[in-house]
Design a protein around this motif. Structure first.
Motif, PDB file in Angstrom:
ATOM      1  N   SER A 245      16.755  -6.613   1.454  1.00 27.84           N
ATOM      2  CA  SER A 245      18.145  -6.174   1.402  1.00 27.84           C
ATOM      3  C   SER A 245      18.332  -4.819   2.071  1.00 27.84           C
ATOM      4  O   SER A 245      17.389  -4.031   2.219  1.00 27.84           O
ATOM      5  CB  SER A 245      18.627  -6.092  -0.050  1.00 27.84           C
ATOM      6  OG  SER A 245      17.999  -4.991  -0.710  1.00 27.84           O
TER       7      SER A 245
ATOM      8  N   ILE B 110      19.969  -2.363   0.745  1.00 31.15           N
ATOM      9  CA  ILE B 110      19.793  -1.324  -0.268  1.00 31.15           C
ATOM     10  C   ILE B 110      18.329  -0.916  -0.372  1.00 31.15           C
ATOM     11  O   ILE B 110      17.997   0.271  -0.470  1.00 31.15           O
ATOM     12  CB  ILE B 110      20.318  -1.808  -1.635  1.00 31.15           C
ATOM     13  CG1 ILE B 110      21.832  -2.047  -1.568  1.00 31.15           C
ATOM     14  CG2 ILE B 110      19.989  -0.796  -2.726  1.00 31.15           C
ATOM     15  CD1 ILE B 110      22.638  -0.816  -1.171  1.00 31.15           C
TER      16      ILE B 110
ATOM     17  N   ARG C 246      17.493   1.139   2.665  1.00 34.95           N
ATOM     18  CA  ARG C 246      18.080   2.473   2.527  1.00 34.95           C
ATOM     19  C   ARG C 246      17.241   3.334   1.585  1.00 34.95           C
ATOM     20  O   ARG C 246      16.941   4.502   1.893  1.00 34.95           O
ATOM     21  CB  ARG C 246      19.514   2.372   1.992  1.00 34.95           C
ATOM     22  CG  ARG C 246      20.164   3.729   1.775  1.00 34.95           C
ATOM     23  CD  ARG C 246      21.425   3.637   0.929  1.00 34.95           C
ATOM     24  NE  ARG C 246      21.997   4.951   0.724  1.00 34.95           N
ATOM     25  CZ  ARG C 246      21.580   5.829  -0.176  1.00 34.95           C
ATOM     26  NH1 ARG C 246      20.536   5.520  -0.957  1.00 34.95           N
ATOM     27  NH2 ARG C 246      22.160   7.010  -0.296  1.00 34.95           N
TER      28      ARG C 246
ATOM     29  N   SER D  33      28.860  -4.158   9.762  1.00 39.77           N
ATOM     30  CA  SER D  33      29.603  -4.720   8.633  1.00 39.77           C
ATOM     31  C   SER D  33      29.971  -3.611   7.654  1.00 39.77           C
ATOM     32  O   SER D  33      29.485  -2.478   7.743  1.00 39.77           O
ATOM     33  CB  SER D  33      28.757  -5.768   7.921  1.00 39.77           C
ATOM     34  OG  SER D  33      27.656  -5.147   7.251  1.00 39.77           O
TER      35      SER D  33
ATOM     36  N   LYS E 184      29.101  -3.329   4.561  1.00 39.49           N
ATOM     37  CA  LYS E 184      27.928  -2.902   3.792  1.00 39.49           C
ATOM     38  C   LYS E 184      26.990  -2.058   4.638  1.00 39.49           C
ATOM     39  O   LYS E 184      26.302  -1.179   4.119  1.00 39.49           O
ATOM     40  CB  LYS E 184      27.207  -4.122   3.219  1.00 39.49           C
ATOM     41  CG  LYS E 184      28.008  -4.792   2.107  1.00 39.49           C
ATOM     42  CD  LYS E 184      27.249  -5.924   1.455  1.00 39.49           C
ATOM     43  CE  LYS E 184      28.056  -6.519   0.309  1.00 39.49           C
ATOM     44  NZ  LYS E 184      27.333  -7.616  -0.371  1.00 39.49           N
ATOM     45  N   GLU E 185      26.948  -2.317   5.935  1.00 42.46           N
ATOM     46  CA  GLU E 185      26.149  -1.476   6.823  1.00 42.46           C
ATOM     47  C   GLU E 185      26.770  -0.090   6.951  1.00 42.46           C
ATOM     48  O   GLU E 185      26.059   0.919   6.977  1.00 42.46           O
ATOM     49  CB  GLU E 185      26.011  -2.155   8.186  1.00 42.46           C
ATOM     50  CG  GLU E 185      25.100  -3.378   8.147  1.00 42.46           C
ATOM     51  CD  GLU E 185      25.144  -4.209   9.412  1.00 42.46           C
ATOM     52  OE1 GLU E 185      24.154  -4.890   9.706  1.00 42.46           O
ATOM     53  OE2 GLU E 185      26.180  -4.188  10.106  1.00 42.46           O
ATOM     54  N   TYR E 186      28.091  -0.034   7.030  1.00 44.25           N
ATOM     55  CA  TYR E 186      28.784   1.257   7.055  1.00 44.25           C
ATOM     56  C   TYR E 186      28.416   2.095   5.833  1.00 44.25           C
ATOM     57  O   TYR E 186      28.226   3.313   5.926  1.00 44.25           O
ATOM     58  CB  TYR E 186      30.300   1.052   7.085  1.00 44.25           C
ATOM     59  CG  TYR E 186      30.922   1.087   8.463  1.00 44.25           C
ATOM     60  CD1 TYR E 186      31.364   2.292   9.014  1.00 44.25           C
ATOM     61  CD2 TYR E 186      31.078  -0.076   9.203  1.00 44.25           C
ATOM     62  CE1 TYR E 186      31.955   2.332  10.270  1.00 44.25           C
ATOM     63  CE2 TYR E 186      31.657  -0.051  10.468  1.00 44.25           C
ATOM     64  CZ  TYR E 186      32.100   1.151  10.995  1.00 44.25           C
ATOM     65  OH  TYR E 186      32.665   1.189  12.234  1.00 44.25           O
ATOM     66  N   GLU E 187      28.331   1.444   4.688  1.00 47.11           N
ATOM     67  CA  GLU E 187      28.119   2.160   3.431  1.00 47.11           C
ATOM     68  C   GLU E 187      26.800   2.911   3.375  1.00 47.11           C
ATOM     69  O   GLU E 187      26.704   3.941   2.695  1.00 47.11           O
ATOM     70  CB  GLU E 187      28.203   1.172   2.263  1.00 47.11           C
ATOM     71  CG  GLU E 187      29.601   0.655   1.991  1.00 47.11           C
ATOM     72  CD  GLU E 187      29.613  -0.392   0.891  1.00 47.11           C
ATOM     73  OE1 GLU E 187      28.523  -0.668   0.317  1.00 47.11           O
ATOM     74  OE2 GLU E 187      30.687  -0.948   0.610  1.00 47.11           O
ATOM     75  N   ILE E 188      25.767   2.418   4.056  1.00 45.56           N
ATOM     76  CA  ILE E 188      24.466   3.082   3.941  1.00 45.56           C
ATOM     77  C   ILE E 188      24.266   4.162   5.009  1.00 45.56           C
ATOM     78  O   ILE E 188      23.248   4.855   4.996  1.00 45.56           O
ATOM     79  CB  ILE E 188      23.304   2.070   3.996  1.00 45.56           C
ATOM     80  CG1 ILE E 188      23.123   1.495   5.398  1.00 45.56           C
ATOM     81  CG2 ILE E 188      23.488   0.972   2.964  1.00 45.56           C
ATOM     82  CD1 ILE E 188      21.820   0.733   5.572  1.00 45.56           C
TER      83      ILE E 188
ATOM     84  N   ASP F 191      20.785 -11.495  -0.183  1.00 46.43           N
ATOM     85  CA  ASP F 191      21.830 -10.687  -0.784  1.00 46.43           C
ATOM     86  C   ASP F 191      21.628  -9.224  -0.440  1.00 46.43           C
ATOM     87  O   ASP F 191      20.580  -8.645  -0.675  1.00 46.43           O
ATOM     88  CB  ASP F 191      21.799 -10.869  -2.303  1.00 46.43           C
ATOM     89  CG  ASP F 191      22.871 -10.076  -2.988  1.00 46.43           C
ATOM     90  OD1 ASP F 191      24.024 -10.528  -2.981  1.00 46.43           O
ATOM     91  OD2 ASP F 191      22.546  -8.987  -3.517  1.00 46.43           O
ATOM     92  N   GLU F 192      22.667  -8.584   0.098  1.00 49.12           N
ATOM     93  CA  GLU F 192      22.540  -7.220   0.597  1.00 49.12           C
ATOM     94  C   GLU F 192      22.604  -6.176  -0.503  1.00 49.12           C
ATOM     95  O   GLU F 192      22.350  -5.007  -0.290  1.00 49.12           O
ATOM     96  CB  GLU F 192      23.642  -6.958   1.636  1.00 49.12           C
ATOM     97  CG  GLU F 192      23.463  -7.820   2.875  1.00 49.12           C
ATOM     98  CD  GLU F 192      24.601  -7.646   3.859  1.00 49.12           C
ATOM     99  OE1 GLU F 192      25.516  -6.872   3.539  1.00 49.12           O
ATOM    100  OE2 GLU F 192      24.570  -8.272   4.923  1.00 49.12           O
ATOM    101  N   ASP F 193      22.973  -6.585  -1.717  1.00 49.86           N
ATOM    102  CA  ASP F 193      23.036  -5.638  -2.814  1.00 49.86           C
ATOM    103  C   ASP F 193      21.711  -5.498  -3.531  1.00 49.86           C
ATOM    104  O   ASP F 193      21.576  -4.702  -4.442  1.00 49.86           O
ATOM    105  CB  ASP F 193      24.101  -6.081  -3.828  1.00 49.86           C
ATOM    106  CG  ASP F 193      25.493  -5.993  -3.227  1.00 49.86           C
ATOM    107  OD1 ASP F 193      25.754  -5.011  -2.528  1.00 49.86           O
ATOM    108  OD2 ASP F 193      26.311  -6.906  -3.455  1.00 49.86           O
TER     109      ASP F 193
END
Length: 222
Positions: free
Chosen positions: A61, A63, A66, A110, A112-116, A201-203
């Protein structure tokens, strides 16, 4: 002088053969590790054997990737995207070791990619014929700029070519990031449960603690 390192995070790239070309750029510009997120398999076409000279690490994932980069490697994560607030790559807005996350060839990064990501860079263009660059071309430009900023030593040349190091001993299966028995079992379970046909799942839900796998010299000359 502080020794800086660079990393490349590979996730959600539509054309799997681009990973082979990314590996070639990674070896040319001194990348420490190429990190695969999700699928462990890829097409090494385009690497011309250079994939043998870059370390691969796998995470299930974003996360987990990261956490590894931030907590273990003390890296900033830089998104390569034409985004609001992004700095031009020629401004060299780096502060420490950096991992570069490149977007999907069609849709870009994406949510979720922006978030990290800690910050973003973009590559200025001066012609009118294309909206953006191929992901492997963009990676080469960005990694070269980081190497200049970090003061990486230029490789020794022999005539019109750079000297290639001896090929490391091959281990494991071709074009697959090998895993421990536990992580492979976990991956098979996630593949069965996933509706995304091979992406996880990316989370980080349902992933095992042994999902990080380091590979050295796995791939033969292409």
């Amino acid at each position: 002088m502080v020794g800086y390192e660079s990393y490349v995070v590979v996730h959600n790239i539509a054309k799997r053969h681009n990973v082979g070309t990314l590996a070639r750029s990674a070896t040319a510009f001194g990348v420490t590790e190429l990190i695969l997120v999700g699928r462990r398999d890829f097409n090494a076409f385009g690497s011309h054997g250079s994939a043998s000279h870059v370390r691969f690490r796998h995470f299930h994932s974003l996360i987990e990737a990261r956490n590894y980069l931030k907590e273990e490697k003390d890296c900033d994560i830089c998104g390569v995207e034409i985004a609001d607030g992004a700095s031009a790559i020629n401004e060299h807005p780096f502060k420490r070791s950096t991992a570069f996350l490149l977007g999907n060839e069609g849709s870009g990064l994406s949510a979720k990619e922006y978030e990290i990501c800690d910050f973003f860079v973009y590559i200025p263009q001066y012609g009118c014929g294309t909206a953006s660059l191929n992901v492997t071309v963009a990676a080469s430009i960005v990694l070269h700029h980081f190497g200049v900023w970090a003061g990486f030593s230029e490789r020794v040349r022999d005539g019109s070519k750079y000297i290639v190091a001896d090929k490391p001993l091959r281990q494991g299966k071709r074009n697959i990031c090998a895993g421990t028995e536990e992580s492979i079992v976990e991956e098979r379970k996630l593949r069965k449960e996933s509706a995304e046909n091979g992406f996880f799942d990316e989370d980080g839900n349902g992933t095992s603690s042994s999902s990080s796998e380091l590979l050295n010299g796995l791939f033969p000359n292409e």
